[in-house]
Design a protein around this motif. Structure first.
Motif, PDB file in Angstrom:
ATOM      1  N   LEU A  68      46.091  35.602  31.708  1.00  0.00           N
ATOM      2  CA  LEU A  68      46.760  35.232  32.921  1.00  0.00           C
ATOM      3  C   LEU A  68      46.121  35.576  34.244  1.00  0.00           C
ATOM      4  N   LEU A  69      45.564  36.682  34.294  1.00  0.00           N
ATOM      5  CA  LEU A  69      44.916  37.124  35.574  1.00  0.00           C
ATOM      6  C   LEU A  69      43.452  36.344  35.673  1.00  0.00           C
ATOM      7  N   HIS A  70      42.804  35.975  34.544  1.00  0.00           N
ATOM      8  CA  HIS A  70      41.819  35.147  34.725  1.00  0.00           C
ATOM      9  C   HIS A  70      41.982  33.602  35.121  1.00  0.00           C
ATOM     10  N   SER A  71      43.175  33.177  34.565  1.00  0.00           N
ATOM     11  CA  SER A  71      43.440  31.936  34.916  1.00  0.00           C
ATOM     12  C   SER A  71      44.039  31.993  36.410  1.00  0.00           C
ATOM     13  N   ILE A  72      44.578  32.798  36.701  1.00  0.00           N
ATOM     14  CA  ILE A  72      45.432  32.749  38.091  1.00  0.00           C
ATOM     15  C   ILE A  72      44.377  33.354  39.385  1.00  0.00           C
ATOM     16  N   ILE A  73      43.870  34.399  38.982  1.00  0.00           N
ATOM     17  CA  ILE A  73      42.876  34.637  39.766  1.00  0.00           C
ATOM     18  C   ILE A  73      41.691  34.371  40.016  1.00  0.00           C
ATOM     19  N   ILE A  74      40.814  34.119  38.950  1.00  0.00           N
ATOM     20  CA  ILE A  74      39.712  33.966  38.522  1.00  0.00           C
ATOM     21  C   ILE A  74      39.359  32.252  38.888  1.00  0.00           C
ATOM     22  N   ASP A  75      39.996  31.785  37.793  1.00  0.00           N
ATOM     23  CA  ASP A  75      39.820  30.400  37.640  1.00  0.00           C
ATOM     24  C   ASP A  75      40.092  29.431  38.992  1.00  0.00           C
ATOM     25  N   THR A 134      39.012  41.285  37.161  1.00  0.00           N
ATOM     26  CA  THR A 134      39.774  40.287  38.381  1.00  0.00           C
ATOM     27  C   THR A 134      38.771  40.199  39.615  1.00  0.00           C
ATOM     28  N   LEU A 135      37.528  40.799  39.793  1.00  0.00           N
ATOM     29  CA  LEU A 135      36.601  40.693  40.995  1.00  0.00           C
ATOM     30  C   LEU A 135      36.234  39.149  41.016  1.00  0.00           C
ATOM     31  N   ILE A 136      36.457  38.456  42.355  1.00  0.00           N
ATOM     32  CA  ILE A 136      35.731  37.099  42.424  1.00  0.00           C
ATOM     33  C   ILE A 136      34.598  37.432  43.320  1.00  0.00           C
ATOM     34  N   GLU A 137      33.280  37.255  42.489  1.00  0.00           N
ATOM     35  CA  GLU A 137      32.280  37.463  43.105  1.00  0.00           C
ATOM     36  C   GLU A 137      31.928  38.911  43.907  1.00  0.00           C
ATOM     37  N   GLY A 138      32.588  39.980  43.175  1.00  0.00           N
ATOM     38  CA  GLY A 138      32.425  41.232  43.437  1.00  0.00           C
ATOM     39  C   GLY A 138      33.654  41.540  44.443  1.00  0.00           C
ATOM     40  N   LYS A 139      34.679  40.727  44.802  1.00  0.00           N
ATOM     41  CA  LYS A 139      35.640  40.864  45.817  1.00  0.00           C
ATOM     42  C   LYS A 139      37.235  40.917  45.222  1.00  0.00           C
ATOM     43  N   SER A 140      37.858  41.892  45.680  1.00  0.00           N
ATOM     44  CA  SER A 140      39.352  42.007  44.859  1.00  0.00           C
ATOM     45  C   SER A 140      40.033  41.028  45.756  1.00  0.00           C
ATOM     46  N   LEU A 141      41.435  41.037  45.166  1.00  0.00           N
ATOM     47  CA  LEU A 141      42.483  40.346  46.121  1.00  0.00           C
ATOM     48  C   LEU A 141      42.650  40.772  47.403  1.00  0.00           C
ATOM     49  N   THR A 142      42.595  42.266  47.390  1.00  0.00           N
ATOM     50  CA  THR A 142      42.900  42.784  48.803  1.00  0.00           C
ATOM     51  C   THR A 142      41.945  42.410  49.810  1.00  0.00           C
ATOM     52  N   GLN A 143      40.615  42.368  49.389  1.00  0.00           N
ATOM     53  CA  GLN A 143      39.724  41.621  50.138  1.00  0.00           C
ATOM     54  C   GLN A 143      40.105  40.484  50.551  1.00  0.00           C
ATOM     55  N   ARG A 144      40.366  39.411  49.648  1.00  0.00           N
ATOM     56  CA  ARG A 144      40.890  38.340  49.965  1.00  0.00           C
ATOM     57  C   ARG A 144      41.893  38.239  51.069  1.00  0.00           C
ATOM     58  N   VAL A 145      42.616  39.002  51.147  1.00  0.00           N
ATOM     59  CA  VAL A 145      43.568  39.186  52.221  1.00  0.00           C
ATOM     60  C   VAL A 145      42.998  39.756  53.638  1.00  0.00           C
ATOM     61  N   HIS A 146      41.951  40.538  53.588  1.00  0.00           N
ATOM     62  CA  HIS A 146      41.439  40.945  54.823  1.00  0.00           C
ATOM     63  C   HIS A 146      40.563  39.531  55.180  1.00  0.00           C
ATOM     64  N   LEU A 222      52.453  41.667  41.211  1.00  0.00           N
ATOM     65  CA  LEU A 222      53.560  40.819  41.965  1.00  0.00           C
ATOM     66  C   LEU A 222      52.768  39.423  42.224  1.00  0.00           C
ATOM     67  N   PHE A 223      51.748  39.400  42.588  1.00  0.00           N
ATOM     68  CA  PHE A 223      50.949  37.803  42.747  1.00  0.00           C
ATOM     69  C   PHE A 223      50.938  37.194  41.533  1.00  0.00           C
ATOM     70  N   TYR A 260      46.455  50.547  29.672  1.00  0.00           N
ATOM     71  CA  TYR A 260      47.320  49.272  30.042  1.00  0.00           C
ATOM     72  C   TYR A 260      48.566  49.456  30.782  1.00  0.00           C
ATOM     73  N   ALA A 261      48.486  50.330  31.806  1.00  0.00           N
ATOM     74  CA  ALA A 261      49.673  50.529  32.434  1.00  0.00           C
ATOM     75  C   ALA A 261      50.005  49.301  33.265  1.00  0.00           C
ATOM     76  N   GLU A 262      48.919  48.579  33.781  1.00  0.00           N
ATOM     77  CA  GLU A 262      49.229  47.407  34.395  1.00  0.00           C
ATOM     78  C   GLU A 262      49.651  46.421  33.767  1.00  0.00           C
ATOM     79  N   HIS A 263      49.191  46.080  32.444  1.00  0.00           N
ATOM     80  CA  HIS A 263      49.681  45.095  31.344  1.00  0.00           C
ATOM     81  C   HIS A 263      51.320  45.346  31.125  1.00  0.00           C
ATOM     82  N   ASP A 264      51.423  46.775  30.789  1.00  0.00           N
ATOM     83  CA  ASP A 264      52.793  46.945  30.208  1.00  0.00           C
ATOM     84  C   ASP A 264      53.839  46.933  31.494  1.00  0.00           C
ATOM     85  N   SER A 265      53.242  47.167  32.729  1.00  0.00           N
ATOM     86  CA  SER A 265      54.362  47.082  33.909  1.00  0.00           C
ATOM     87  C   SER A 265      54.704  45.701  34.068  1.00  0.00           C
TER      88      SER A 265
END
Length: 431
Positions: A68-75, A134-146, A222-223, A260-265
């Motif tokens: 899901l991460l790859h599909s939603i954030i990367i693809d 989950t990095l996109i060309e070396g950038k995280s979701l937070t950097q996308r916000v910035h 949450l995203f 796997y804290a992120e996955h399980d959460s």
């Protein structure tokens, strides 16, 4: 030590009796033996009760989340330029319209998760297991916000139908700790990333040096949830539901599970939200048959039965229950107590068959425990008191909640009783 032995015994069985597990957990999961992550996974129906099925189920769920991460954030970010429509295309289904809308959601999530549990430093610390995939060309979701200096409101539509593109006045606002923004930069830096660069060494270096705070992990969870639930999306307050769950999973002593804290959460949060999601649907605030509106009506009825004096006092003062109980019920009391007390209370809430009803009993218990103060004070004082609930032992509140439940059953002539509280002797250890 005896209680630890009971937990270890039930968790070691090939098939776990959920009634017995709920009875044990309701009276509190030991803090010292790191049993809570496994118990919450079972209580929230994420981990199978049958041990032989558990390993395969966890592997499948964790793989699914990573997919899901790859599909939603990367693809979604690697789309050929020829497949993208024009940035000024105002059609709601256009690629860019969707991208800007996602940025609005992400910006709100970013603001909220940064404020998680401000009285403690945990969420401001680096996680030991950053998710560099989950990095996109070396950038995280937070950097996308910035980088999102352009927002939907920057696209203005004139009466003639012409769409104008303008930079917002707040383009230099920085939501990060890095204040190195170039104030002379007028370039709009919000475009999605094109296909991965061929500079593999740069990409590998980004992954190698990647660091991530715990609040950033919550932001990603949450995203993903918002993208998977477009009808509801993200609503402020969901971060307060996720926070304690992630804290418990990320503090598992077993490193093979903590990774796997992120996955399980994500799955525990999703399962819990399936039970309380009506609380986050705005139009149900005033619906007396469904959602939180219905809970408010039931709460008022129970208060009249249990303590008519408080009920009458609130009526005279025109002090509406939703002025304070709305937050209590919507956020499962996560804003009313310190995190350790919230976690202890959630042990009991997760162990009940009807979580919403038990939350009503907790609310009534909170009122009756401070009834003397409420009955002698005016509207302003009472409202302030209830919106900043005093420091009362959480075990005392849980104990009082059980008393309230028994009173309601007796008043209504009901013989129903939650079976899990009869599975073991000494069902109410607080009295």
């Amino acid at each position: 030590m005896e209680k630890e032995a009971l937990f270890k015994d039930i968790l070691s069985k090939d098939i776990i009796d959920k009634n017995i597990l709920e009875s044990l957990c309701f009276s509190g999961i030991p803090d010292d033996f790191n049993l809570r992550p496994s118990c919450w996974k079972l209580l929230l129906d994420y981990m199978p009760l049958k041990v032989p099925e558990r390993n395969e189920s966890l592997i499948n769920h964790r793989f699914r989340y990573q997919t899901l991460l790859h599909s939603i954030i990367i693809d979604d970010n690697f789309i050929d330029n020829e497949d993208k429509d024009h940035p000024l295309n105002s059609h709601p289904n256009s690629y860019w319209s969707s991208y800007f809308k996602d940025n609005e959601i992400l910006l709100q999530i970013n603001k909220d998760v940064r404020r998680l549990c401000p009285h403690m430093q945990f969420f401001q610390r680096l996680t030991k297991y950053p998710n560099s995939e989950t990095l996109i060309e070396g950038k995280s979701l937070t950097q996308r916000v910035h980088m999102s200096l352009l927002r939907n409101e920057s696209l203005t539509k004139e009466k003639s139908g012409i769409i104008n593109l303008s930079l917002p006045n707040s383009r230099h606002h920085d939501f990060s700790n890095n204040n190195s923004t170039n104030e002379n930069e007028d370039t709009i830096k919000c475009q999605p990333h094109d296909k991965v660069s061929n500079n593999h060494s740069s990409k590998q270096l980004s992954h190698l040096n990647f660091k991530e705070y715990h609040w950033e992990v919550c932001q990603r969870i949450l995203f993903v949830y918002a993208k998977l639930n477009p009808g509801q999306s993200y609503i402020q307050g969901m971060n307060e539901i996720l926070g304690p769950i992630y804290y418990v999973m990320a503090n598992f002593n077993d490193e093979s599970e903590k990774i796997y804290a992120e996955h399980d959460s994500f799955f525990c949060f999703t399962n819990l939200m399936s039970e309380v999601r009506d609380n986050f649907i705005p139009h149900m605030d005033i619906d007396k048959d469904h959602g939180i509106g219905a809970q408010m009506k039931r709460l008022k009825d129970i208060l009249l039965q249990i303590d008519p004096d408080i009920h009458a006092h609130f009526e005279r003062q025109d002090l509406k229950l939703h002025y304070f109980c709305y937050r209590w019920l919507m956020l499962l009391f996560s804003q009313e107590f310190r995190l350790p007390d919230v976690i202890r209370l959630w042990d009991s809430i997760f162990s009940t068959t009807d979580k919403k009803t038990f939350c009503l009993y907790v609310s009534i218990a909170m009122l009756t425990l401070i009834r003397n103060q409420l009955l002698k004070e005016d509207f302003a004082h009472n409202l302030k008191l209830l919106q900043n609930y005093p420091n009362i032992d959480i075990l005392k509140i849980i104990s009082k909640s059980l008393e309230i439940e028994q009173q309601v059953l007796e008043i209504n002539g009901s013989s129903y009783k939650d079976s899990k509280r009869e599975s073991l002797p000494d069902q109410n250890p607080f009295i």
